[in-house]
Design a protein around this motif. Structure first.
Motif, PDB file in Angstrom:
ATOM      1  N   MET A 109      50.799  71.308  90.420  1.00 51.06           N
ATOM      2  CA  MET A 109      50.476  70.371  91.487  1.00 51.06           C
ATOM      3  C   MET A 109      48.956  70.194  91.587  1.00 51.06           C
ATOM      4  O   MET A 109      48.208  71.138  91.360  1.00 51.06           O
ATOM      5  N   ILE A 110      48.532  69.009  91.924  1.00 44.09           N
ATOM      6  CA  ILE A 110      47.104  68.746  92.084  1.00 44.09           C
ATOM      7  C   ILE A 110      46.853  67.981  93.389  1.00 44.09           C
ATOM      8  O   ILE A 110      47.790  67.478  94.007  1.00 44.09           O
ATOM      9  N   ILE A 111      45.581  67.950  93.755  1.00 45.05           N
ATOM     10  CA  ILE A 111      45.203  67.108  94.900  1.00 45.05           C
ATOM     11  C   ILE A 111      43.820  66.514  94.611  1.00 45.05           C
ATOM     12  O   ILE A 111      42.956  67.188  94.042  1.00 45.05           O
TER      13      ILE A 111
ATOM     14  N   THR B  28      39.165  66.524  91.257  1.00 44.37           N
ATOM     15  CA  THR B  28      40.576  66.916  91.324  1.00 44.37           C
ATOM     16  C   THR B  28      40.681  68.435  91.399  1.00 44.37           C
ATOM     17  O   THR B  28      39.877  69.141  90.774  1.00 44.37           O
ATOM     18  N   PHE B  29      41.630  68.922  92.171  1.00 42.29           N
ATOM     19  CA  PHE B  29      41.854  70.362  92.279  1.00 42.29           C
ATOM     20  C   PHE B  29      43.272  70.711  91.861  1.00 42.29           C
ATOM     21  O   PHE B  29      44.222  70.022  92.267  1.00 42.29           O
ATOM     22  N   LEU B  30      43.378  71.787  91.100  1.00 45.67           N
ATOM     23  CA  LEU B  30      44.682  72.358  90.812  1.00 45.67           C
ATOM     24  C   LEU B  30      45.103  73.136  92.061  1.00 45.67           C
ATOM     25  O   LEU B  30      44.302  73.855  92.647  1.00 45.67           O
ATOM     26  N   VAL B  31      46.362  72.983  92.474  1.00 41.59           N
ATOM     27  CA  VAL B  31      46.828  73.614  93.715  1.00 41.59           C
ATOM     28  C   VAL B  31      47.774  74.769  93.400  1.00 41.59           C
ATOM     29  O   VAL B  31      48.740  74.590  92.660  1.00 41.59           O
TER      30      VAL B  31
ATOM     31  N   GLU C 267      52.871  64.080 100.921  1.00 43.44           N
ATOM     32  CA  GLU C 267      52.393  62.774 100.430  1.00 43.44           C
ATOM     33  C   GLU C 267      50.962  62.842  99.882  1.00 43.44           C
ATOM     34  O   GLU C 267      50.548  61.979  99.106  1.00 43.44           O
ATOM     35  N   LEU C 268      50.194  63.879 100.271  1.00 40.81           N
ATOM     36  CA  LEU C 268      48.797  63.958  99.817  1.00 40.81           C
ATOM     37  C   LEU C 268      48.657  64.672  98.471  1.00 40.81           C
ATOM     38  O   LEU C 268      47.631  64.590  97.806  1.00 40.81           O
ATOM     39  N   PHE C 269      49.688  65.391  98.090  1.00 36.49           N
ATOM     40  CA  PHE C 269      49.633  66.143  96.833  1.00 36.49           C
ATOM     41  C   PHE C 269      50.309  65.344  95.728  1.00 36.49           C
ATOM     42  O   PHE C 269      51.103  64.451  95.996  1.00 36.49           O
ATOM     43  N   ALA C 270      49.974  65.667  94.472  1.00 39.63           N
ATOM     44  CA  ALA C 270      50.570  64.924  93.356  1.00 39.63           C
ATOM     45  C   ALA C 270      51.019  65.889  92.274  1.00 39.63           C
ATOM     46  O   ALA C 270      50.552  67.026  92.210  1.00 39.63           O
ATOM     47  N   GLU C 271      51.921  65.423  91.439  1.00 35.24           N
ATOM     48  CA  GLU C 271      52.322  66.217  90.283  1.00 35.24           C
ATOM     49  C   GLU C 271      51.130  66.350  89.336  1.00 35.24           C
ATOM     50  O   GLU C 271      50.306  65.445  89.256  1.00 35.24           O
TER      51      GLU C 271
END
Ligand code: SF4
Ligand code: SF4
Ligand code: SF4
Ligand code: SF4
Ligand code: SF4
Lengths: 285, 349
Positions: free
Chosen positions: B1-3, B164-167, B183-187
């Motif tokens: 997951m990233i943000i 970009t940050f790795l979560v 909704e704020l996080f992405a694959e």
């Protein structure tokens, strides 16, 4: 003499003084944890003198240790002393904290500390050659102090009372009451500091505005006419509070009011410890 | 997951408008400190670490624990706690500092439950950010931590470039935060190890931790302490900047008619720390006081709690006014233990 030659000379003299038992300990600087740092060191064995160094990072005012029981227990204290540290020895003698027989001063001519920029205090230094010593290492240098010694204080003086209040409130808000400013100061030598007295508790220990103001002002006031401007308190402060601005304001006032500057003459009577009947007392309410 | 950074800051703004206090690294009078932000514009992102750790948000430098009023012979008091607990998010915590929190939890819950600490911990979310750089004072890797470790965090972010940050989710609290704001996080994914490789290399391993405790147990009376720690000036800097130092003092302040009972940071390096009412001081010398600092962190605490009371954040090394570096002390001990140099009690000074 360059730094290396002075270092060699310091080691040679330390070895000799320890070997002939003229002193029981040499208080000096040793290589620190990074190339830009040194730390104080106490050498008691002539074989250990190689630890001593002299470079642009001999920041600590070693005079701080002259009043420490653990160090005194080593016997007569030999101290490597640059000009500003040396002024603290003058203060300690004036205040009967040490006697000349307890110490042996190896003065070192200092061209200034700090790199690439010299420390602020060094720009205005008039004691590149120490005032007081039993022997001197290094050749006299002719470095004149820069103009504008009190320029930073004058800037604060020109602020309105409200601006000044706000300025200091913001600075003192950061104070965490670690007392590094006191511990590092060679002239903060009370066995029990007023802030450690708790019957009654004169000064609040809390870091709220009242406590922090009380602490920072009492520290400065107690150094009035005594502070020798070594700048150690400000350097030690982990919160970068500009303590020298307060100290220098007091130095400036004492100079203007009493024509006195601390740290130059062990025979002088400091204004804070003298009284004459004719003294102006109109300020007393 | 990233943000993405803008989404991350949107998350912080959203949490803030939802009533949470947001704490982040900010510049305050020329130093970098964790403080409450009014807007995400104040957040500083380019830093090794803050001047003070985040412990002050759980154990404040000074705080009232009760208020009292005195009328003739009656004393009335009210405790002060709940109003001081605020739902909080701390952003930008370094992994070393995050790692200090579980270490401190043990101290404050093993016997007496310190409500002040525990309630604040419960109401706080830690969003940590991995380190891509370090300085010569940092030594987390020598203590089994890492510039990318998740210990003590709820969420760990690792900058992977392009804002970009790795979560990584590191706790239930973190999981809930992500779920509530999905909704704020992405694959997405990134190779964390290769991103952290340079800083790990720079940190290296500075001493052998396993050698420290055995040496400390044997060498309480070693001349090492006098030789290497007597120049400590006994201030509170190392203790107060330290995320794992936890001693406090209780004092009353006020007037004859009432006042407050205050809980304040205290430091074992102060001469007054151990002075008895009789005037006797069991740690009379500064080297004895400094030995306490090292013994507590690397011997007593480990014995009791099975972890180390230090996370290698390096603050005490950076800010000690006399350069009494704990890193240097530990390195020397580690070397001494290898050469087997020990003085027995009988040889003591
Ligand atoms: S103030 Fe003078 S004596 Fe002191 S460090 Fe600077 S140049 Fe040297
Ligand atoms: S108050 Fe500061 S500048 Fe003055 S003597 Fe003490 S440490 Fe030095
Ligand atoms: S050194 Fe700085 S932070 Fe510490 S007590 Fe003094 S003014 Fe306050
Ligand atoms: S080790 Fe340094 S920071 Fe810690 S008490 Fe001693 S002088 Fe102060
Ligand atoms: S002892 Fe020093 S390095 Fe270890 S956690 Fe405390 S401040 Fe950081």
């Amino acid at each position: 003499m360059n730094y290396k030659e002075i270092t060699e000379k310091i080691r040679e003299r330390a070895r000799e003084l320890l070997a002939t038992k003229k002193v029981g300990v040499i208080i000096g600087w040793a290589q620190g944890s990074t190339p830009q740092k040194t730390h104080p060191v106490f050498i008691t064995n002539p074989d250990d003198v190689e630890q001593l160094v002299w470079n642009k990072f001999c920041y600590n005012n070693l005079s701080e240790y002259l009043n420490r029981q653990e160090i005194r227990a080593y016997g007569r204290m030999g101290i490597i002393s640059k000009g500003c540290d040396n002024k603290a020895i003058v203060g300690l003698l004036q205040e009967f904290q040490i006697e000349e027989k307890d110490i042996y001063i190896i003065g070192v001519v200092c061209e200034g500390m700090g790199e690439p920029e010299p420390l602020d205090k060094c720009r205005f230094c008039d004691v590149h050659t120490p005032v007081l010593y039993d022997e001197l290492i290094g050749e006299q240098v002719d470095i004149q102090p820069e103009e504008g010694h009190f320029a930073d204080v004058e800037k604060i003086e020109q602020m309105s009372r409200e601006e000044r209040w706000e300025f200091w409130q913001k600075e003192f808000e950061k104070c965490i009451r670690c007392y590094a400013c006191r511990q590092v100061c060679p002239l903060c030598h009370c066995r029990r500091c007023i802030v450690d007295k708790n019957q009654p508790q004169w000064i609040d220990l809390s870091s709220h505005p009242r406590g922090n103001f009380a602490w920072n002002f009492i520290r400065a006031f107690h150094l009035a006419g005594r502070c020798i401007e070594c700048g150690e308190c400000e350097r030690a402060c982990p919160m970068n509070i500009p303590l020298m601005l307060i100290n220098k304001k007091l130095i400036k006032d004492v100079q203007e009011l009493y024509e006195y500057r601390a740290g130059y003459d062990p025979k002088a009577v400091p204004p804070i410890s003298t009284w004459r009947e004719a003294d102006d007392e109109s300020f007393i309410i | 997951m990233i943000i993405q950074k803008d989404k991350l800051f949107a998350l912080l703004e959203k949490l803030k408008s939802g009533g949470k206090r947001i704490i982040a690294p900010t510049k305050r009078e020329n130093i970098l400190l964790f403080s409450e932000i009014g807007s995400t514009d104040e957040i500083i992102q380019d830093y090794i670490n803050t001047r003070l750790s985040l412990k002050g948000f759980f154990l404040p430098r000074s705080e009232p624990i009760l208020e009292f009023r005195i009328h003739q012979k009656n004393v009335e008091y009210t405790t002060v706690l709940e109003e001081n607990i605020k739902p909080t998010v701390v952003f930008g915590v370094r992994p070393c500092d995050a790692g200090s929190l579980p270490i401190m939890d043990k101290v404050y819950t093993w016997d007496y439950i310190d409500e002040y600490w525990v309630k604040r911990r419960e109401s706080t979310i830690i969003i940590a950010v991995s380190c891509l750089d370090c300085d010569e004072a940092c030594f987390c890797t020598s203590l089994g931590l890492d510039p990318g470790s998740t210990k003590g965090s709820d969420i760990l972010l690792t900058p992977v470039g392009n804002d970009t940050f790795l979560v990584e989710i590191a706790s239930d609290k973190g999981k809930k935060l992500v779920e509530d704001n999905a909704e704020l996080f992405a694959e997405g994914d990134a190779d964390k190890d290769s991103i952290l490789a340079p800083v790990r290399q720079k940190l290296g391993k500075k001493f052998d931790l396993s050698s420290i405790q055995p040496w400390l147990q044997e060498n309480f009376f070693h001349k090492f302490w006098e030789q290497n720690t007597l120049y400590c000036i006994g201030c509170g800097v190392c203790t107060f900047v330290c995320p794992t130092c936890h001693c406090f003092d209780i004092v009353d302040e006020g007037t004859v008619s009432g006042g407050k009972r205050m809980k304040l940071w205290d430091a074992c390096q102060f001469r007054t720390f151990t002075i008895h009412a009789s005037g006797h001081n069991p740690r009379a010398r500064q080297d004895e006081r400094h030995r306490q600092r090292i013994e507590h962190k690397f011997n007593y605490y480990p014995k009791k709690f099975g972890d180390t009371l230090c996370v290698g954040c390096g603050r005490c090394v950076r800010y000690c006014p006399v350069d009494l570096s704990i890193l240097r002390i530990l390195t020397m001990i580690s070397q001494l233990s290898q050469t087997g140099s020990q003085t027995s009690r009988a040889e003591e000074k």
